[in-house]
Write a protein that holds these residues in place. Structure first.
Motif, PDB file in Angstrom:
ATOM      1  N   ASP A 303     -12.449 -35.883  17.947  1.00  0.00           N
ATOM      2  CA  ASP A 303     -11.207 -35.769  17.179  1.00  0.00           C
ATOM      3  C   ASP A 303     -11.221 -34.523  16.297  1.00  0.00           C
ATOM      4  O   ASP A 303     -10.213 -33.802  16.203  1.00  0.00           O
ATOM      5  N   LEU A 304     -12.352 -34.271  15.665  1.00  0.00           N
ATOM      6  CA  LEU A 304     -12.449 -33.094  14.806  1.00  0.00           C
ATOM      7  C   LEU A 304     -12.331 -31.813  15.619  1.00  0.00           C
ATOM      8  O   LEU A 304     -11.600 -30.886  15.239  1.00  0.00           O
ATOM      9  N   ARG A 305     -13.032 -31.733  16.742  1.00  0.00           N
ATOM     10  CA  ARG A 305     -12.978 -30.526  17.566  1.00  0.00           C
ATOM     11  C   ARG A 305     -11.567 -30.267  18.096  1.00  0.00           C
ATOM     12  O   ARG A 305     -11.104 -29.121  18.127  1.00  0.00           O
ATOM     13  N   THR A 306     -10.888 -31.330  18.498  1.00  0.00           N
ATOM     14  CA  THR A 306      -9.511 -31.191  18.977  1.00  0.00           C
ATOM     15  C   THR A 306      -8.607 -30.688  17.868  1.00  0.00           C
ATOM     16  O   THR A 306      -7.795 -29.770  18.055  1.00  0.00           O
ATOM     17  N   TYR A 307      -8.756 -31.285  16.692  1.00  0.00           N
ATOM     18  CA  TYR A 307      -7.970 -30.878  15.516  1.00  0.00           C
ATOM     19  C   TYR A 307      -8.232 -29.417  15.163  1.00  0.00           C
ATOM     20  O   TYR A 307      -7.302 -28.635  14.899  1.00  0.00           O
ATOM     21  N   LEU A 308      -9.501 -29.018  15.154  1.00  0.00           N
ATOM     22  CA  LEU A 308      -9.841 -27.639  14.811  1.00  0.00           C
ATOM     23  C   LEU A 308      -9.269 -26.659  15.822  1.00  0.00           C
ATOM     24  O   LEU A 308      -8.727 -25.604  15.455  1.00  0.00           O
ATOM     25  N   GLU A 314     -12.318 -22.276  17.083  1.00  0.00           N
ATOM     26  CA  GLU A 314     -13.209 -22.597  18.199  1.00  0.00           C
ATOM     27  C   GLU A 314     -14.525 -23.163  17.660  1.00  0.00           C
ATOM     28  O   GLU A 314     -15.040 -22.701  16.640  1.00  0.00           O
ATOM     29  N   THR A 315     -15.068 -24.154  18.355  1.00  0.00           N
ATOM     30  CA  THR A 315     -16.364 -24.736  18.000  1.00  0.00           C
ATOM     31  C   THR A 315     -17.200 -24.916  19.252  1.00  0.00           C
ATOM     32  O   THR A 315     -16.701 -24.774  20.375  1.00  0.00           O
ATOM     33  N   GLU A 316     -18.481 -25.223  19.057  1.00  0.00           N
ATOM     34  CA  GLU A 316     -19.375 -25.554  20.168  1.00  0.00           C
ATOM     35  C   GLU A 316     -20.194 -26.773  19.778  1.00  0.00           C
ATOM     36  O   GLU A 316     -20.189 -27.213  18.618  1.00  0.00           O
ATOM     37  N   VAL A 317     -20.919 -27.311  20.751  1.00  0.00           N
ATOM     38  CA  VAL A 317     -21.831 -28.429  20.492  1.00  0.00           C
ATOM     39  C   VAL A 317     -23.219 -28.034  20.974  1.00  0.00           C
ATOM     40  O   VAL A 317     -23.419 -27.763  22.157  1.00  0.00           O
ATOM     41  N   HIS A 318     -24.171 -27.988  20.052  1.00  0.00           N
ATOM     42  CA  HIS A 318     -25.565 -27.669  20.355  1.00  0.00           C
ATOM     43  C   HIS A 318     -26.463 -28.808  19.842  1.00  0.00           C
ATOM     44  O   HIS A 318     -26.844 -28.804  18.685  1.00  0.00           O
ATOM     45  N   ASP A 360     -12.364 -15.698   6.645  1.00  0.00           N
ATOM     46  CA  ASP A 360     -12.225 -16.667   7.733  1.00  0.00           C
ATOM     47  C   ASP A 360     -12.961 -17.957   7.397  1.00  0.00           C
ATOM     48  O   ASP A 360     -12.456 -19.067   7.637  1.00  0.00           O
ATOM     49  N   ALA A 361     -14.180 -17.826   6.870  1.00  0.00           N
ATOM     50  CA  ALA A 361     -14.985 -19.003   6.551  1.00  0.00           C
ATOM     51  C   ALA A 361     -14.292 -19.873   5.511  1.00  0.00           C
ATOM     52  O   ALA A 361     -14.307 -21.111   5.606  1.00  0.00           O
ATOM     53  N   VAL A 362     -13.667 -19.251   4.524  1.00  0.00           N
ATOM     54  CA  VAL A 362     -12.922 -20.011   3.514  1.00  0.00           C
ATOM     55  C   VAL A 362     -11.774 -20.773   4.168  1.00  0.00           C
ATOM     56  O   VAL A 362     -11.557 -21.965   3.889  1.00  0.00           O
ATOM     57  N   GLU A 363     -11.035 -20.109   5.043  1.00  0.00           N
ATOM     58  CA  GLU A 363      -9.899 -20.751   5.703  1.00  0.00           C
ATOM     59  C   GLU A 363     -10.349 -21.882   6.631  1.00  0.00           C
ATOM     60  O   GLU A 363      -9.715 -22.944   6.703  1.00  0.00           O
ATOM     61  N   ILE A 364     -11.445 -21.657   7.361  1.00  0.00           N
ATOM     62  CA  ILE A 364     -11.974 -22.706   8.251  1.00  0.00           C
ATOM     63  C   ILE A 364     -12.373 -23.920   7.425  1.00  0.00           C
ATOM     64  O   ILE A 364     -12.108 -25.071   7.814  1.00  0.00           O
ATOM     65  N   ALA A 365     -12.998 -23.684   6.273  1.00  0.00           N
ATOM     66  CA  ALA A 365     -13.378 -24.798   5.399  1.00  0.00           C
ATOM     67  C   ALA A 365     -12.147 -25.584   4.952  1.00  0.00           C
ATOM     68  O   ALA A 365     -12.150 -26.826   4.935  1.00  0.00           O
ATOM     69  N   LYS A 366     -11.098 -24.874   4.596  1.00  0.00           N
ATOM     70  CA  LYS A 366      -9.866 -25.549   4.165  1.00  0.00           C
ATOM     71  C   LYS A 366      -9.272 -26.389   5.290  1.00  0.00           C
ATOM     72  O   LYS A 366      -8.775 -27.503   5.065  1.00  0.00           O
ATOM     73  N   ILE A 367      -9.304 -25.841   6.504  1.00  0.00           N
ATOM     74  CA  ILE A 367      -8.794 -26.584   7.664  1.00  0.00           C
ATOM     75  C   ILE A 367      -9.611 -27.870   7.850  1.00  0.00           C
ATOM     76  O   ILE A 367      -9.060 -28.952   8.098  1.00  0.00           O
ATOM     77  N   ILE A 368     -10.928 -27.750   7.739  1.00  0.00           N
ATOM     78  CA  ILE A 368     -11.802 -28.933   7.891  1.00  0.00           C
ATOM     79  C   ILE A 368     -11.485 -29.967   6.806  1.00  0.00           C
ATOM     80  O   ILE A 368     -11.449 -31.167   7.078  1.00  0.00           O
ATOM     81  N   ASN A 369     -11.253 -29.517   5.608  1.00  0.00           N
ATOM     82  CA  ASN A 369     -10.979 -30.443   4.507  1.00  0.00           C
ATOM     83  C   ASN A 369      -9.690 -31.233   4.715  1.00  0.00           C
ATOM     84  O   ASN A 369      -9.527 -32.310   4.144  1.00  0.00           O
ATOM     85  N   ASN A 370      -8.781 -30.716   5.524  1.00  0.00           N
ATOM     86  CA  ASN A 370      -7.523 -31.410   5.803  1.00  0.00           C
ATOM     87  C   ASN A 370      -7.615 -32.371   6.971  1.00  0.00           C
ATOM     88  O   ASN A 370      -6.642 -33.051   7.305  1.00  0.00           O
ATOM     89  N   PHE A 371      -8.797 -32.443   7.585  1.00  0.00           N
ATOM     90  CA  PHE A 371      -8.989 -33.374   8.707  1.00  0.00           C
ATOM     91  C   PHE A 371      -9.104 -34.805   8.158  1.00  0.00           C
ATOM     92  O   PHE A 371      -9.774 -35.056   7.164  1.00  0.00           O
ATOM     93  N   SER A 372      -8.423 -35.729   8.828  1.00  0.00           N
ATOM     94  CA  SER A 372      -8.466 -37.125   8.402  1.00  0.00           C
ATOM     95  C   SER A 372      -8.401 -38.041   9.613  1.00  0.00           C
ATOM     96  O   SER A 372      -8.037 -37.629  10.710  1.00  0.00           O
ATOM     97  N   LYS A 373      -8.770 -39.280   9.393  1.00  0.00           N
ATOM     98  CA  LYS A 373      -8.712 -40.301  10.441  1.00  0.00           C
ATOM     99  C   LYS A 373      -7.746 -41.406  10.034  1.00  0.00           C
ATOM    100  O   LYS A 373      -7.691 -41.760   8.858  1.00  0.00           O
TER     101      LYS A 373
END
Length: 373
Positions: A303-308, A314-318, A360-373
């Motif tokens: 859900d988080l990856r789709t939202y992002l 873009e994200t990856e899984v390692h 960019d990192a600041v904006e990505i953090a803000k986007i993550i903070n708006n993620f909810s379930k």
């Protein structure tokens, strides 16, 4: 919806600032007429040894997996190990770490990670040691140093080698100022293009303070030959290409800058990400992390990856499948490794390459903070 696109990685962008130096290095090799071995490889080995420090010698090889394979093969040729011996390995790692062990007829003994660091839990090593144990393979995963006094004392107590898989952590340190690659008995490096210091193709290296080990690896990587047409081992062809050596020689001087840049981005993520659905990686002020990946965890990964992605990130899984769950390692599928399995289910890698700016990192953090379930 966010309009901007935040790339996870673009190697063209990564290499662009050094394009002139890289082109000059490649042209120098082409014009030299020496395409196997020679001064470019020797120069790279010298620079790498100086970069790592700690009195190590270095020898270039074809890639990171071969570097690790050759270390274990060298120990077997030197009589330090034999097929059937056991090697303590972290359960949470990329499969290449384990392939280097099994390829040499050695048996991996999987040990759970510390959930705070995602690295091998050194407090669990001793209880997994048997009379057949010969080495501890430590992996500095995601760029974090995995070495401490507990590991060293355990190795000393049982007479074990410490082999470092340093594919992801060049430039990382330990508290006494030693660097990864000079902590154990031998270390394997990868310079795959996506690494913090990457070649233009496959490339790797081995470092050690043991001159005999280095000479054995060097011979094994060149058909087992100690000099031309004289083969003392049934070796392999795992030589480092001079073009890659030349490219790496012009990149290595910028290692400190790369570590500093990644640490800055990690500090921004650490400061600004504030979402109870997301766990951030352990952040310290020490030099024990060079942030090859910035890895968060969440039980809502897809859900988080789709939202992002919907918001341009873009994200990856390692890595989504740990070694003991891989089809090629079915004999280990019954192992009870709940921490490793949880990590594989929950990890998400955020952008931290040269494609990502501080803003960019600041904006990505803000986007993550708006993620909810």
């Amino acid at each position: 919806m966010n309009k901007k696109h935040y790339k996870f990685l673009d190697l063209k962008d990564v290499n662009a600032p050094l394009s002139n130096e890289i082109n000059d290095a490649v042209s120098r090799v082409v014009n030299s007429g020496r395409y196997i071995g020679g001064p470019e490889v020797q120069n790279f080995e010298k620079i790498l040894a100086e970069t790592v420090g700690g009195g190590v010698e270095a020898t270039g090889v074809s890639n990171g997996l071969d570097a690790l394979r050759l270390i274990f093969r060298a120990y077997i040729e030197m009589g330090e190990m034999k097929p059937g011996d056991e090697v303590i390995v972290p359960a949470n790692t990329y499969i290449a770490s384990i392939l280097a062990v099994t390829d040499n007829g050695l048996k991996p003994v999987f040990v759970e990670p510390d959930i705070r660091t995602l690295n091998l839990d050194t407090s669990l090593i001793e209880k997994h040691i048997s009379p057949r144990t010969r080495a501890i393979l430590t992996v500095h995963l995601y760029g974090r140093t995995c070495y401490d006094s507990t590991m060293q004392q355990t190795a000393d107590k049982y007479g074990l080698k410490i082999v470092e898989d340093n594919a992801q952590a060049i430039g990382a340190g330990y508290s006494d100022r030693r660097q990864t690659g000079a902590l154990g008995n031998a270390a394997a490096f990868s310079f795959y293009p996506t690494k913090n210091i990457g070649a233009l193709g496959d490339a790797g290296a081995v470092t050690s303070r043991d001159s005999r080990l280095i000479s054995t690896v060097k011979a094994l990587a060149n058909y087992g030959s100690d000099y031309r047409y004289h083969n003392i081992y049934q070796g392999l062809n795992c030589r480092l290409d001079p073009i890659q050596a030349a490219v790496l020689s012009c990149k290595l001087p910028y290692l400190a800058d790369e570590c500093k840049r990644r640490t800055l981005l990690a500090s921004i993520y650490e400061k600004y990400i504030n979402n109870p659905l997301v766990s951030k990686p352990l952040y310290t002020a020490h030099n024990d992390m060079v942030w090859h990946q910035y890895v968060i965890m969440t039980p809502h990964r897809q859900d988080l990856r789709t939202y992002l992605l919907e918001n341009g990130v873009e994200t990856e899984v390692h890595y989504p499948t740990p070694p003991h769950r891989q089809p090629c390692m079915r004999e280990y599928s019954d192992l009870n490794l709940p921490v490793t399995d949880r990590i594989a289910r929950e990890v998400v890698s955020l952008p931290i390459s040269a494609c990502t700016s501080a803003d960019d990192a600041v904006e990505i953090a803000k986007i993550i903070n708006n993620f909810s379930k």
